[in-house]
Design a protein around this motif. Sequence first.
Motif, short mmCIF file in Angstrom:
data_model
loop_
_atom_site.label_atom_id
_atom_site.label_comp_id
_atom_site.label_asym_id
_atom_site.label_seq_id
_atom_site.Cartn_x
_atom_site.Cartn_y
_atom_site.Cartn_z
N PHE A 104 0.35 10.81 -1.00
CA PHE A 104 0.73 9.73 -0.09
C PHE A 104 2.08 9.18 -0.51
O PHE A 104 2.30 8.84 -1.67
CB PHE A 104 -0.32 8.61 -0.12
N ARG A 105 3.00 9.13 0.44
CA ARG A 105 4.30 8.51 0.17
C ARG A 105 4.51 7.39 1.18
O ARG A 105 4.29 7.58 2.39
CB ARG A 105 5.44 9.53 0.27
N ASN A 106 4.93 6.25 0.67
CA ASN A 106 5.13 5.09 1.55
C ASN A 106 6.33 5.30 2.47
O ASN A 106 7.40 5.72 2.03
CB ASN A 106 5.35 3.83 0.72
N THR A 122 5.83 -3.33 2.59
CA THR A 122 6.31 -3.01 1.24
C THR A 122 5.35 -3.50 0.14
O THR A 122 4.95 -2.69 -0.72
CB THR A 122 7.73 -3.56 1.03
N PRO A 123 4.94 -4.77 0.14
CA PRO A 123 3.97 -5.16 -0.90
C PRO A 123 2.67 -4.38 -0.82
O PRO A 123 2.04 -4.09 -1.86
CB PRO A 123 3.74 -6.66 -0.65
N SER A 128 6.76 -4.94 -9.83
CA SER A 128 7.87 -4.48 -10.67
C SER A 128 8.96 -3.79 -9.84
O SER A 128 8.69 -3.24 -8.78
CB SER A 128 7.35 -3.51 -11.74
N LYS A 129 10.18 -3.84 -10.39
CA LYS A 129 11.32 -3.21 -9.70
C LYS A 129 11.10 -1.71 -9.56
O LYS A 129 11.49 -1.10 -8.58
CB LYS A 129 12.61 -3.48 -10.49
N ARG A 150 10.82 2.04 -1.72
CA ARG A 150 12.05 2.10 -0.93
C ARG A 150 12.58 3.54 -0.85
O ARG A 150 12.97 4.02 0.21
CB ARG A 150 13.11 1.17 -1.56
N ARG A 151 12.48 4.24 -1.99
CA ARG A 151 13.01 5.62 -2.03
C ARG A 151 12.21 6.57 -1.13
O ARG A 151 12.78 7.42 -0.44
CB ARG A 151 13.01 6.14 -3.47
N THR A 152 10.89 6.42 -1.14
CA THR A 152 10.09 7.33 -0.29
C THR A 152 10.32 7.02 1.20
O THR A 152 10.29 7.93 2.04
CB THR A 152 8.57 7.24 -0.62
N THR A 153 10.61 5.76 1.49
CA THR A 153 10.94 5.40 2.89
C THR A 153 12.26 6.06 3.29
O THR A 153 12.38 6.63 4.38
CB THR A 153 11.01 3.87 3.03
N GLU A 154 13.21 6.01 2.39
CA GLU A 154 14.51 6.65 2.67
C GLU A 154 14.34 8.17 2.82
O GLU A 154 14.95 8.79 3.68
CB GLU A 154 15.50 6.35 1.53
#
Lengths: 254, 156
Positions: A128-130, A139-140, A199-200, A207-211
Amino acid sequence: MSGKSSREARREERLQAESEGGREGRRKRLLQIGSAAAFLVVAAVLVMIVLSANHSSGGDTNLEDVGLVNRQLHGIPQNGMVLGDPQAKVKLIEFGDLKCPVCKGFSEEIIPDVIDSKVRSGEAKIEFRNYTIIDRESTPAGAAAVAAGEQGLAWSFIELFYRNQGLETSSYVTDEFLTAIARGASVPDIGKWNEARKSKLVLGLVRRTTEEAEKLGFTGTPSFAVTGPGTKGIEPLATPGSAGAIEEAIDGAR
Amino acid sequence: MTEGSSTSFPVMKLPAEGTLRMIATFAAAFGIGVAAYIAIADSGGGAPVCLAGGSGCQTVANSTYSHLLGVNIAAFGIAGYVLLLVASLLRGDAARMGGFGLSLVGFGYSVYLTYLELFKIEAICQWCVASAILMAILFGLNAIRMVGYVGRPDER
């Protein structure tokens, strides 16, 4: 006509008129009762709809289907965001948004068949990738799933989230809700999970998987891709309409 | 053709009560079939099969709204259709009022269930839609029967 028979005829007419008047009176009363009943039922239906609209059917902390999710995933390894045998050569990648109702539909109706036919047997694994596209709560929610994945329970978290998903347009992804899902998914260290999801590192991964999903050309969720010995890297499948289509793609990637 | 005219209502041509009752009998019988299928599918631990494809029937069947007080609502549907069948077979004001009341409640509940399917469960079960349509037809027939014939002598 004699005077007597004329009187009798008039009497008959009067009695008939009285009888018809009584019938009409009764008819009026029955119609009034019918109208009152119709009014009451319309009012009752409206009240039921209003009460139902105000009561959330999802997105609350009284979780549903905890047992069902446990049964569905029982005995299948979970590593990070991956479900299935880590040695499986074919990997199905789901780009999803935990707030997406279509993803919930897939989770409930299509993914279980794929898990049973391909993942449980070790033929394939699913990652699973967001792909957070619904709203700012996506996101949360996704980060909480990644944090559960750090403790080996991402899929338990994701499946349970979908089963208890609230309305797409409502704001239900609260700390309480996420914690309830994490507890329902049996995440052992809630403190660590809580720290990780904020955490960051984890937020950056979401964010990266969304991109990545955007780079692959996906425009909606859920979108799928497959990778394996029979593919040239990650091959996008977009949104297959059935478990059969996914199974076919897995077979093609072997 | 009987004319449902009276001093208190405008003159309007209505179908004969016998015709209304006959159509209602068929609709109620179909309703029993539909509700029985949903109940039987559920009792086996499964869900009705959506004939036109899709998994809406399963989603609706698996939702918490498919049961009322632990009983599948299709069972209430069977009971309702059976009573409507009886009302359509009987003559007199009791049957007219009973049929109207039952179909009114059934139709009202169908509206509520359709709302749940569209806005809460977010899935459509074709069998539930079929039942809702049958209940709407029965409500229409029984409403015409009541408005047109209640308080009037039975047709011979």
